[in-house]
Design an enzyme around this catalytic site. Sequence first.
Site: not given
Length: 306
Positions: A223, A199-200, A225, A171
Amino acid sequence: MSYTLAVHGGAGTIRRTQMTTEQEAAHHDALRLALNAGTAVLSEGGTAVDAVARAVTVLENAPCFNAGRGAVFTHDGRHEMDASIMCGRTLEAGAVALVEHLKNPVLLARAVMEQSPYVFLSGPGAMAFARELGLPEASPDYFFTPLRHEQLQQARAAKKIQLDHSDKFGTVGAVALDLHGNLAAATSTGGLTNKQFGRIGDSAVIGAGNYANNRTCAVSCTGFGEYYLRGVVAYDVSCLMEYAGLSLQQAAERVILEKQLALGGDGGLIAVDAQGQVALPFNSEGMYRGWARAGAPPVTAIYEAE
């Protein structure tokens, strides 16, 4: 008033023995390009929102990070990207999730914040808004990298979901304090390798992976999530400053080195406060990171002992 900018490109198991000289150089170069782009905005009196959007755009364009061009593959071989941005002065925010084909998801998140009545758009609806605005798209070939494709094959063979590459959380994000005393934060990600079911993670969720408030700080997280969602990590740093009176460094370390470790969450965050102080804690072996202040050369780092 001076300006401050910090950026990150992910955290995780990042060892010198696993990185070639060329890979190290590519990551440092990308971080420096992002810092240079963001500080160019800030030094000319641009807003913190402008600076973090510009810095994250540069990181999204770098194939070595899990965002934009370097986004990982989903289980069915697609790229689903998430991003968010927040203005510390107004507390306005924009976020998008499950967007495809979009070169720079952070620009769509900003458009949601500034050109729509909403905060969070996802999937086909978010892409319809992007096309209405004429934001640049690209074919799947643009997002294809051999490394990401190999990671997908490995994850499929192992029948598991992978956090980017060798437990690196790729990220990207940026936080800034501008010359006007305003804060902003932006975060963007390609999610998890081999992820399923829409998935979020935390990157698109205001308060979990991204938060900015002029009263306290601006935060961008990287990291695992699921743990960052459960810990409402970015907002927790702000809360510890506002309600418990902790300094930025104390609050950031409490959240990452104590609370997230207790939950089982790996990763880190970058943050800047209203006085321009920077915190970059992580509980993993490394985090791609960089920071810059007015009148000083930019600094980039990867490993823990830097």
